[in-house]
Design an enzyme around this catalytic site. Sequence first.
Site, PDB file in Angstrom:
ATOM      1  N   ASP A 169       0.847  -1.195   0.000  1.00  0.00           N
ATOM      2  CA  ASP A 169       0.000   0.000   0.000  1.00  0.00           C
ATOM      3  C   ASP A 169       0.884   1.247   0.000  1.00  0.00           C
ATOM      4  OD1 ASP A 169      -2.266  -1.585   0.197  1.00  0.00           O
ATOM      5  OD2 ASP A 169      -2.666  -1.124   2.295  1.00  0.00           O
ATOM      6  N   ARG A 188      -1.373  -1.147  -8.558  1.00  0.00           N
ATOM      7  CA  ARG A 188      -2.732  -0.715  -8.215  1.00  0.00           C
ATOM      8  C   ARG A 188      -2.727   0.810  -8.344  1.00  0.00           C
ATOM      9  NH1 ARG A 188      -3.715  -1.037  -2.164  1.00  0.00           N
ATOM     10  NH2 ARG A 188      -4.091  -3.245  -2.498  1.00  0.00           N
TER      11      ARG A 188
HETATM   12  P1  FDA Z   1     -14.001   9.352  -5.194  1.00  0.00           P
HETATM   13  O1  FDA Z   1     -13.429   9.730  -3.858  1.00  0.00           O
HETATM   14  O2  FDA Z   1     -14.155  10.397  -6.217  1.00  0.00           O
HETATM   15  O3  FDA Z   1     -15.358   8.607  -4.943  1.00  0.00           O
HETATM   16  C1  FDA Z   1     -16.228   8.222  -5.990  1.00  0.00           C
HETATM   17  C2  FDA Z   1     -17.536   7.758  -5.360  1.00  0.00           C
HETATM   18  O4  FDA Z   1     -17.307   6.531  -4.658  1.00  0.00           O
HETATM   19  C3  FDA Z   1     -18.069   8.712  -4.279  1.00  0.00           C
HETATM   20  O5  FDA Z   1     -18.886   9.694  -4.840  1.00  0.00           O
HETATM   21  C4  FDA Z   1     -18.826   7.765  -3.372  1.00  0.00           C
HETATM   22  O6  FDA Z   1     -20.083   7.479  -3.910  1.00  0.00           O
HETATM   23  C5  FDA Z   1     -17.993   6.514  -3.426  1.00  0.00           C
HETATM   24  N1  FDA Z   1     -17.014   6.443  -2.321  1.00  0.00           N
HETATM   25  C6  FDA Z   1     -15.678   6.692  -2.370  1.00  0.00           C
HETATM   26  N2  FDA Z   1     -15.109   6.478  -1.166  1.00  0.00           N
HETATM   27  C7  FDA Z   1     -16.098   6.124  -0.337  1.00  0.00           C
HETATM   28  C8  FDA Z   1     -16.157   5.770   1.043  1.00  0.00           C
HETATM   29  N3  FDA Z   1     -15.072   5.756   1.825  1.00  0.00           N
HETATM   30  N4  FDA Z   1     -17.362   5.453   1.576  1.00  0.00           N
HETATM   31  C9  FDA Z   1     -18.480   5.458   0.826  1.00  0.00           C
HETATM   32  N5  FDA Z   1     -18.499   5.774  -0.492  1.00  0.00           N
HETATM   33  C10 FDA Z   1     -17.329   6.104  -1.057  1.00  0.00           C
HETATM   34  N6  FDA Z   1      -5.212   5.139  -1.044  1.00  0.00           N
HETATM   35  C11 FDA Z   1      -3.909   5.365  -0.761  1.00  0.00           C
HETATM   36  O7  FDA Z   1      -3.517   6.515  -0.565  1.00  0.00           O
HETATM   37  N7  FDA Z   1      -3.040   4.318  -0.691  1.00  0.00           N
HETATM   38  C12 FDA Z   1      -3.422   3.028  -0.931  1.00  0.00           C
HETATM   39  O8  FDA Z   1      -2.599   2.111  -0.853  1.00  0.00           O
HETATM   40  C13 FDA Z   1      -4.793   2.788  -1.234  1.00  0.00           C
HETATM   41  N8  FDA Z   1      -5.246   1.540  -1.474  1.00  0.00           N
HETATM   42  C14 FDA Z   1      -6.537   1.348  -1.941  1.00  0.00           C
HETATM   43  C15 FDA Z   1      -6.976   0.081  -2.320  1.00  0.00           C
HETATM   44  C16 FDA Z   1      -8.231  -0.086  -2.895  1.00  0.00           C
HETATM   45  C17 FDA Z   1      -8.660  -1.455  -3.330  1.00  0.00           C
HETATM   46  C18 FDA Z   1      -9.083   1.045  -3.060  1.00  0.00           C
HETATM   47  C19 FDA Z   1     -10.417   0.916  -3.702  1.00  0.00           C
HETATM   48  C20 FDA Z   1      -8.670   2.281  -2.633  1.00  0.00           C
HETATM   49  C21 FDA Z   1      -7.427   2.446  -2.057  1.00  0.00           C
HETATM   50  N9  FDA Z   1      -7.008   3.697  -1.605  1.00  0.00           N
HETATM   51  C22 FDA Z   1      -5.670   3.876  -1.286  1.00  0.00           C
HETATM   52  C23 FDA Z   1      -7.986   4.781  -1.387  1.00  0.00           C
HETATM   53  C24 FDA Z   1      -8.099   5.699  -2.599  1.00  0.00           C
HETATM   54  O9  FDA Z   1      -6.914   6.430  -2.759  1.00  0.00           O
HETATM   55  C25 FDA Z   1      -9.275   6.685  -2.440  1.00  0.00           C
HETATM   56  O10 FDA Z   1      -9.083   7.467  -1.298  1.00  0.00           O
HETATM   57  C26 FDA Z   1     -10.639   6.024  -2.354  1.00  0.00           C
HETATM   58  O11 FDA Z   1     -10.720   4.908  -3.166  1.00  0.00           O
HETATM   59  C27 FDA Z   1     -11.734   7.008  -2.757  1.00  0.00           C
HETATM   60  O12 FDA Z   1     -11.532   7.428  -4.076  1.00  0.00           O
HETATM   61  P2  FDA Z   1     -12.411   6.941  -5.338  1.00  0.00           P
HETATM   62  O13 FDA Z   1     -11.449   6.562  -6.413  1.00  0.00           O
HETATM   63  O14 FDA Z   1     -13.332   5.884  -4.933  1.00  0.00           O
HETATM   64  O15 FDA Z   1     -13.111   8.231  -5.881  1.00  0.00           O
END
Ligand code: FDA
Length: 309
Positions: free
Chosen positions: A130, A182
């Site tokens: 991560d 990732r």
């Molecule tokens: P965005 O934040 O724009 O969200 C899009 C939509 O998804 C939102 O409108 C909402 O509907 C939904 N959503 C997103 N997050 C949500 C939540 N917590 N609860 C409810 N709904 C939510 N980061 C990092 O810095 N280091 C890492 O190693 C990782 N590893 C990682 C693994 C995996 C499998 C995932 C999916 C994510 C990570 N992350 C991470 C976290 C990532 O950087 C990010 O903060 C979150 O995924 C939220 O961003 P989105 O891409 O979902 O888009």
Amino acid sequence: MLRSLLIYLSRAKWAQKIVMGWGLARRVVRRFVAGETEDEAVAAIRTLNARGFTATVDVLGESVTDATMAREAARAYLHLIERIEQERLQAWVSVKLTALGLDIDAELCRQHMRDILACARERDIRVTVDMEDRHYTQATLDMVSALRYEDGFENVRAVIQAYLYRTDEDIRMLAAEGFGVRLCKGAYKEPPDVAYPKKSDVDASMVRNMKVLLDAAKEGRGYPGIATHDARIIEIAKAYAAEHAIPRDRFEFQMLHGVRTGLQEQLVAEGYGMRVYVPFGTQWYPYFMRRLAERPANVWFFVSSLFKR
Ligand code: FDA
């Protein structure tokens, strides 16, 4: 404002004490965390596997400053990896270098990583490192690169955060090398001298870099995990893959346990690879606070749940 406050609280020991001591909070945390024990995580993965999902499991913990705790974290991973094999689970693991002692001694952390990777390699399990906040970006990339090229572990994978300015260059290099990556947007609060302050720029970086990874995957280099819950970006990925004849088995989508489960199911039904990040353990506080920070509505979900019976 709220996001900055929650990220600040995720590191505040006094707030951790209050929230973790609150019995009711544990119930709400269960939405994002599979449980506090390995047995609970195994049960969650078994359910996910039965429904067509793969998993990547995280033993919660980070910012460890005590070598004994780092060793315990490494042992927990070794046990977990053996269990994944015994139970025939479709799961990889995700680790944080600061849980394995990066802040104490990089060599100690590297030795823990070698042990974990060797144990995982014997069982054909991949280990994703991560990405933590900006203070660890270079050290983490140096570590994964040393583990792969000096220690010979091909089962190590990296995480890249689209919000960093340096990401285009990192992705270009990793894609050329065929490194397993990732790609996510980034979960920490970073200053404007290292990361895009505007969401639209982060989203544009995510799309741009995702395409670079998909192009490489088409040529057989790397196997990208597109880690997002953003339905628009997922649609762009699907359309790009279809347009460029990139087979569905060359990449996968990844989402967090308990987030947008309907969308997760839809992707599986459509025939895409969908890996769910399954965290477990007693050290859930910072992880939980970052999930609240990602979506202000989660704070209201949290607060209202506390008042429901
Ligand atoms: P965005 O934040 O724009 O969200 C899009 C939509 O998804 C939102 O409108 C909402 O509907 C939904 N959503 C997103 N997050 C949500 C939540 N917590 N609860 C409810 N709904 C939510 N980061 C990092 O810095 N280091 C890492 O190693 C990782 N590893 C990682 C693994 C995996 C499998 C995932 C999916 C994510 C990570 N992350 C991470 C976290 C990532 O950087 C990010 O903060 C979150 O995924 C939220 O961003 P989105 O891409 O979902 O888009």
